[in-house]
Design an enzyme around this catalytic site. Sequence first.
Site, PDB file in Angstrom:
ATOM      1  CE  LYS A 172      -3.617   2.693   0.521  1.00 32.50           C
ATOM      2  NZ  LYS A 172      -4.662   2.923  -0.466  1.00 32.50           N
ATOM      3  CE  LYS A 240      -3.463   7.715   6.736  1.00 29.98           C
ATOM      4  NZ  LYS A 240      -3.923   6.342   6.468  1.00 29.98           N
TER       5      LYS A 240
END
Length: 298
Positions: A172, A240
């Site tokens: 990811k 983030k």
Amino acid sequence: MSTTIGFIGLGIMGKPMARNLMKAGYQLVVYNRSPGPMNELTAEGATAASNPREVAEQSNVVITMLPDSPQVQEVMTGENGVLAGAKANALVIDMSTISPVVTQQLARAAQARGVRMLDAPVSGGDVGAQQGTLSIMVGGSTEDFEQAKPLFEVLGKTIVHVGGTGAGQVVKACNQIVVALTIEAVSEALVLGSKAGVDPVVILRVLSGGLAANRVMEVRGPNFLQHNFQPGFKIALHEKDLGIALAAGREYGVPLPVTAIVDQMLQALKLRGKGEQDHSALLTLIEDWAQHRIGESK
Ligand code: NAD
């Protein structure tokens, strides 16, 4: 099927995912920090719990879909956390995007309690969550992956077991690097071409026919051209995710110089109050620097 699924974190992604599992016939026990989405799902047949421990006490499988590492740590290992209430041999599936290092720590804490854990972050956005067409990248053991596969098949279309614990989060992070850097490259190209006098519509069309073709231009092209920055995927969340990638780079000893620059650009946009805008608003930073708005003659 008699599996009871606990679902913690019912936001933009978690709520529609939980709903799809209910539609597929699973019993759900749900918990969210704010009560609104819990009330919606209990009205549709789910059972509400008052903390993550209670969720785990009533479930064979617990799915978490929370913002970031600190929330997953709290929900898993807190006093009223999942591990405090988990049944022996329960399976926890964290589908949030968090640090792979934290994932490995949590998997070890789970194992010490006799609980199994998979990391299974997703891509595909809110629409993918609603339509059950997410891409799911899974880290953990083959046996646990095989057990969870029927649930993943309700939630997604592309389901890949990518390796051991933490590998899902690593993939990811790789995904988020490529998407962010592609948005940045497309933004630079559009501002340069447009300020030099070429129509940005034409630039996207021509680039899409050659080696420069990419999904960012295909999916976010209209956002760039119309300056429509409704999310989609928020700048604050992408920042983030690049933070996770940079921390992983430090942990594993991999310099990520361009990721670091784009991370700083996203931070600058957040400081300009654009954290809730779509990540394609990265274009506006280049436009500001160039003193040129794409599609305008000067
Ligand atoms: P969100 O902010 O909409 O949802 C998070 C939910 O978690 C909220 O409902 C919040 O109330 C709840 N929550 C927060 N802390 C909690 C706690 N301690 N206990 C219980 N509930 C708590 O976020 P989202 O967009 O649904 O994203 C969730 C995760 O999925 C993130 O890691 C994100 O990076 C990832 N993701 C999002 C997208 C997207 O397009 N939105 C796409 C892929 C992956």
